[in-house]
Design a protein around this motif. Sequence first.
Motif, mmCIF file in Angstrom:
data_model
loop_
_atom_site.group_PDB
_atom_site.id
_atom_site.type_symbol
_atom_site.label_atom_id
_atom_site.label_comp_id
_atom_site.label_asym_id
_atom_site.label_seq_id
_atom_site.Cartn_x
_atom_site.Cartn_y
_atom_site.Cartn_z
ATOM 1 N N GLU A 1 -3.984 17.453 32.481
ATOM 2 C CA GLU A 1 -5.371 17.068 32.508
ATOM 3 C C GLU A 1 -5.743 17.066 30.909
ATOM 4 N N LEU A 2 -5.809 18.407 30.391
ATOM 5 C CA LEU A 2 -6.244 18.606 28.930
ATOM 6 C C LEU A 2 -5.483 17.730 28.051
ATOM 7 N N GLU A 3 -4.031 17.586 28.190
ATOM 8 C CA GLU A 3 -3.439 16.829 27.255
ATOM 9 C C GLU A 3 -4.117 15.227 27.484
ATOM 10 N N MET B 1 -9.460 11.345 23.525
ATOM 11 C CA MET B 1 -10.278 11.614 22.460
ATOM 12 C C MET B 1 -9.689 11.079 21.231
ATOM 13 N N HIS B 2 -8.470 10.925 20.982
ATOM 14 C CA HIS B 2 -7.700 10.186 19.959
ATOM 15 C C HIS B 2 -7.996 8.841 19.961
ATOM 16 N N ASN C 1 -16.345 4.430 27.011
ATOM 17 C CA ASN C 1 -15.245 4.565 27.979
ATOM 18 C C ASN C 1 -14.387 5.740 27.973
ATOM 19 N N ARG C 2 -14.006 5.964 26.452
ATOM 20 C CA ARG C 2 -12.960 6.664 26.353
ATOM 21 C C ARG C 2 -13.578 8.281 26.269
ATOM 22 N N LEU C 3 -14.867 8.346 25.706
ATOM 23 C CA LEU C 3 -15.657 9.280 25.864
ATOM 24 C C LEU C 3 -15.834 9.916 27.318
ATOM 25 N N TYR C 4 -16.192 9.087 28.166
ATOM 26 C CA TYR C 4 -16.415 9.412 29.476
ATOM 27 C C TYR C 4 -15.026 10.006 30.017
ATOM 28 N N TYR C 5 -14.147 9.257 29.835
ATOM 29 C CA TYR C 5 -12.685 9.609 30.579
ATOM 30 C C TYR C 5 -12.356 10.902 29.811
ATOM 31 N N LEU D 1 -14.031 13.362 29.091
ATOM 32 C CA LEU D 1 -14.850 14.548 29.708
ATOM 33 C C LEU D 1 -14.575 14.626 31.136
ATOM 34 N N PHE D 2 -14.138 13.393 31.693
ATOM 35 C CA PHE D 2 -13.420 13.404 33.103
ATOM 36 C C PHE D 2 -12.070 14.421 33.152
ATOM 37 N N HIS D 3 -11.530 14.051 32.252
ATOM 38 C CA HIS D 3 -10.070 14.793 32.382
ATOM 39 C C HIS D 3 -10.087 16.279 32.282
ATOM 40 N N THR D 4 -11.294 16.541 31.287
ATOM 41 C CA THR D 4 -11.515 17.845 31.149
ATOM 42 C C THR D 4 -12.225 18.671 32.306
ATOM 43 N N VAL D 5 -13.216 18.017 32.775
ATOM 44 C CA VAL D 5 -13.983 18.508 34.056
ATOM 45 C C VAL D 5 -12.774 18.606 35.163
#
Length: 125
Positions: free
Chosen positions: A5-7, A13-14, A30-34, A36-40
């Motif tokens: 998930e962190l990867e 982010m890239h 979209n990418r900014l949200y995703y 954060l979603f994957h980090t959460v």
Amino acid sequence: MVILELEKADKTMHEMEVMRQNGLWGMVANRLYYALFHTVSAMLINDRHEVGTHRGAVNKFSLFYVKEGVFTPIEGRLYSLLQSLREDGDYNCSIDIQQEEVEEKLVPTLQLIDKIKQYIAGHSR
């Protein structure tokens, strides 16, 4: 799964940065949200909480982390606002996401992602 998930968050982010350089603000949101979603999601998995829907992740973030004082109500609202912005950009044809809307959320989101990563590092199982 936490590492995956962190990867995914880092890869997203890239992608967000590429979209930002090209002025594609709806895709930046979209990418900014995703990211954060994957980090959460990584944090929820790390803490043995089931990850389900996007809305469920927002609710669990609020329930397990904001209400417990790990993260601030402002950070909880930021996550909710990003989800709404992403949904508007993805599904509402009459809304055109503007640069200002996204850029004002960029630094706080990056800070929140870093804060979550620090939390995970300190609470790894």
